[in-house]
Enzyme design. Structure first.
Site, PDB file in Angstrom:
ATOM      1  N   LYS A  84     -11.279  -2.177  -3.116  1.00 23.15           N
ATOM      2  CA  LYS A  84     -12.320  -1.238  -3.065  1.00 23.15           C
ATOM      3  C   LYS A  84     -12.098   0.222  -3.590  1.00 23.15           C
ATOM      4  O   LYS A  84     -12.027   0.974  -3.966  1.00 23.15           O
ATOM      5  CB  LYS A  84     -13.206  -1.225  -1.641  1.00 23.15           C
ATOM      6  CG  LYS A  84     -13.000  -1.321  -0.805  1.00 23.15           C
ATOM      7  CD  LYS A  84     -13.756  -0.705   0.115  1.00 23.15           C
ATOM      8  CE  LYS A  84     -13.725  -1.944   1.706  1.00 23.15           C
ATOM      9  NZ  LYS A  84     -13.400  -2.285   2.549  1.00 23.15           N
ATOM     10  N   LYS A 104      -5.198  -8.281  -6.608  1.00 21.23           N
ATOM     11  CA  LYS A 104      -5.945  -8.395  -5.737  1.00 21.23           C
ATOM     12  C   LYS A 104      -7.174  -7.382  -5.666  1.00 21.23           C
ATOM     13  O   LYS A 104      -7.093  -5.953  -6.515  1.00 21.23           O
ATOM     14  CB  LYS A 104      -5.823  -8.306  -4.013  1.00 21.23           C
ATOM     15  CG  LYS A 104      -7.118  -8.729  -3.069  1.00 21.23           C
ATOM     16  CD  LYS A 104      -7.023  -8.326  -1.545  1.00 21.23           C
ATOM     17  CE  LYS A 104      -6.676  -6.437  -1.657  1.00 21.23           C
ATOM     18  NZ  LYS A 104      -7.182  -6.690   0.082  1.00 21.23           N
ATOM     19  N   LYS A 138       0.513  -1.188  -0.113  1.00 22.96           N
ATOM     20  CA  LYS A 138       0.262  -0.131  -0.099  1.00 22.96           C
ATOM     21  C   LYS A 138       1.303   1.021  -0.281  1.00 22.96           C
ATOM     22  O   LYS A 138       0.300   2.259  -0.588  1.00 22.96           O
ATOM     23  CB  LYS A 138      -1.165  -0.380   1.178  1.00 22.96           C
ATOM     24  CG  LYS A 138      -2.001  -0.706   0.882  1.00 22.96           C
ATOM     25  CD  LYS A 138      -2.967  -0.650   1.998  1.00 22.96           C
ATOM     26  CE  LYS A 138      -4.656  -1.675   1.511  1.00 22.96           C
ATOM     27  NZ  LYS A 138      -5.364  -1.929   1.764  1.00 22.96           N
TER      28      LYS A 138
HETATM   29  N1  AQP Z   1     -10.243  -8.985  -2.860  1.00 20.29           N
HETATM   30  C1  AQP Z   1     -10.460  -9.980  -2.144  1.00 20.29           C
HETATM   31  N2  AQP Z   1     -11.288 -11.642  -1.983  1.00 20.29           N
HETATM   32  C2  AQP Z   1     -11.354 -12.325  -1.267  1.00 20.29           C
HETATM   33  N3  AQP Z   1     -11.017 -11.395   0.714  1.00 20.29           N
HETATM   34  C3  AQP Z   1     -10.852  -9.820   0.125  1.00 20.29           C
HETATM   35  N4  AQP Z   1     -11.115  -9.288   1.233  1.00 20.29           N
HETATM   36  C4  AQP Z   1     -11.276  -8.345   0.706  1.00 20.29           C
HETATM   37  N5  AQP Z   1     -10.616  -7.892  -0.418  1.00 20.29           N
HETATM   38  C5  AQP Z   1     -10.477  -9.806  -0.854  1.00 20.29           C
HETATM   39  C6  AQP Z   1     -11.536  -9.709   2.515  1.00 20.29           C
HETATM   40  O1  AQP Z   1     -12.813  -8.821   3.088  1.00 20.29           O
HETATM   41  C7  AQP Z   1     -12.380  -8.457   4.365  1.00 20.29           C
HETATM   42  C8  AQP Z   1     -12.342  -6.876   5.145  1.00 20.29           C
HETATM   43  O2  AQP Z   1     -10.911  -6.584   4.216  1.00 20.29           O
HETATM   44  P1  AQP Z   1     -11.144  -5.032   3.787  1.00 20.29           P
HETATM   45  O3  AQP Z   1     -11.663  -4.101   3.284  1.00 20.29           O
HETATM   46  O4  AQP Z   1     -11.004  -4.289   5.370  1.00 20.29           O
HETATM   47  O5  AQP Z   1      -9.529  -4.002   3.793  1.00 20.29           O
HETATM   48  P2  AQP Z   1      -9.000  -5.118   2.262  1.00 20.29           P
HETATM   49  O6  AQP Z   1      -8.512  -6.343   2.913  1.00 20.29           O
HETATM   50  O7  AQP Z   1      -7.312  -3.818   2.094  1.00 20.29           O
HETATM   51  O8  AQP Z   1     -10.179  -4.095   1.492  1.00 20.29           O
HETATM   52  P3  AQP Z   1      -9.622  -3.788   0.423  1.00 20.29           P
HETATM   53  O9  AQP Z   1     -10.801  -3.853  -1.311  1.00 20.29           O
HETATM   54  O10 AQP Z   1      -8.407  -4.261  -0.707  1.00 20.29           O
HETATM   55  O11 AQP Z   1      -9.596  -1.921   0.327  1.00 20.29           O
HETATM   56  P4  AQP Z   1      -8.686  -1.392   0.622  1.00 20.29           P
HETATM   57  O12 AQP Z   1      -8.090  -0.740  -1.179  1.00 20.29           O
HETATM   58  O13 AQP Z   1      -9.398  -0.223   1.380  1.00 20.29           O
HETATM   59  O14 AQP Z   1      -7.527  -1.346   1.114  1.00 20.29           O
HETATM   60  C9  AQP Z   1     -10.770  -8.993   4.930  1.00 20.29           C
HETATM   61  O15 AQP Z   1     -11.486 -10.396   5.375  1.00 20.29           O
HETATM   62  C10 AQP Z   1     -10.211  -9.563   3.500  1.00 20.29           C
HETATM   63  O16 AQP Z   1      -9.687 -10.353   3.474  1.00 20.29           O
END
Ligand code: AQP
Length: 338
Positions: free
Chosen positions: A204, A201, A118
């Site tokens: 969002k 991955k 990140k």
């Molecule tokens: N692509 C993914 N595949 C499977 N699991 C996922 N999770 C997130 N993306 C995937 C799971 O969702 C839960 C919450 O994640 P989060 O939103 O708190 O943080 P993150 O993993 O950093 O998700 P994002 O979408 O990538 O958010 P941003 O872009 O804001 O950093 C977790 O259990 C995660 O494993």
């Protein structure tokens, strides 16, 4: 010293840093819903304090927090069966987070691959919170003495850190106070990849909306994104081994398997030999049939934000019955005068 037995308790959270994606749903929420029916107390959280590790517009954060709560409920998380909260309203999370910042070691934090991904080349300019957030995540979990944490594959390293923090705290203070939490990383789609790049991955905060399926996308948008998803020119294989070195194909098959509650092998028995031109419409129809009822219900719930706030306020009261005594005991162990 006798080892305490901990109540089987599930905690997990999602950041309201944007709209919910199919990755969040398949990697986390689907399992959250199932665990309500198993032998656990369940606590699910909008981790708003984690969201602000990168800039969030306040109005967007408010909306995203309520929309995430609506997404949880619309996906099947029942406020009667689970405690539903937003993290900032249960102050013991942040209080224990500070204690754990003093337990975790710099070297442990510097190994966190998510921070490296990140922060990228911008490491001097990101917030201190982005670097330290895994210590707060450990507190989110351990302030409930949670024994099980359902997450996607990307959170595995942070859960290992949570275990290290619990063990170090217990060791340093000569207690058996915090449980060593079990990660629950299960299902056909524990790592849903970007629709535009099978090595990234689905996220969002990816600048490309075409890279992800949002839980609020309508049927046309879902079909269009799947039709345009990156693939390779070969037909689908008949066995999972044939997906080796084909990240985009594997991703779409994994999504199909997870949405249909089938194994990858079962899916490939049905669709092996098909070209993507035939498979993509099947996947789009399946995704629309599973996601539309959820997005419709989210929209309905979002018409009544006061009701969502009421559910979260009740969750806060229930949560603090668990967290306040655990924090109090932690402070006693450390030597804080109360
Ligand atoms: N692509 C993914 N595949 C499977 N699991 C996922 N999770 C997130 N993306 C995937 C799971 O969702 C839960 C919450 O994640 P989060 O939103 O708190 O943080 P993150 O993993 O950093 O998700 P994002 O979408 O990538 O958010 P941003 O872009 O804001 O950093 C977790 O259990 C995660 O494993």
């Amino acid at each position: 010293m006798t080892t305490p037995t901990f109540t089987p308790r599930v905690f997990s959270g999602i950041k309201p840093s944007g709209g919910l994606t199919l990755g969040n749903y398949l990697g986390a929420i689907k399992r959250f819903v199932q665990m309500q029916e198993e032998d656990f107390e369940t606590i699910y959280c909008m981790v708003d304090l984690h969201a602000i590790t990168v800039w969030q517009d306040p109005a967007d954060l408010r909306r995203n927090t309520r929309e995430l709560a609506a997404g949880f409920i619309a996906s099947g998380i029942s406020p009667e069966k689970s405690i539903l909260i937003n993290q900032s309203q249960v102050p013991e999370h942040a209080q224990l987070g500070w204690v754990f910042s003093c337990v975790a070691r710099m070297g442990w934090m510097q190994r966190m691959t998510q921070f490296k991904d990140k922060a990228g080349k911008n490491a001097q300019n990101v917030s201190l919170g982005l670097f330290g957030y895994p210590a707060l995540m450990a507190a989110d979990i351990l302030v409930y003495h949670a024994t099980h944490v359902p997450v996607g594959e990307d959170q595995k390293q942070h859960l290992e850190l949570t275990r290290d923090i619990a063990l170090k705290f217990n060791h340093d203070y000569g207690v058996d106070f915090f449980p060593v939490t079990e990660p629950v990383i299960e299902g056909a789609a524990t790592r849903v990849m970007s629709l535009r790049d099978g090595s990234k991955k689905m996220s969002k905060s990816d600048p490309s909306d075409a890279s992800r399926i949002n839980m609020t996308d309508d049927a046309d948008a879902i079909a269009k994104k799947i039709r345009k998803a990156k693939t390779d020119p070969d037909a689908l294989p008949s066995e999972a081994a044939g997906l080796e070195n084909r990240p985009e194909a594997r991703n779409l098959v994994n999504i199909y398997a997870a949405l249909s509650d089938k194994s990858v092998d079962q899916v490939l028995k049905e669709v092996g030999g098909q070209q993507f031109g035939a498979f993509k419409p099947l996947l789009a129809d399946l995704a629309v049939s599973k996601l539309s009822p959820i997005s419709d219900e989210m929209a309905r719930l979002m018409n009544d934000p006061a009701e969502i706030d009421k559910i979260l306020a009740r969750g806060t009261e229930q949560a603090r019955e668990i967290t306040a005594p655990i924090l109090k005991k932690t402070y006693e162990i450390i030597g804080m005068v109360g």
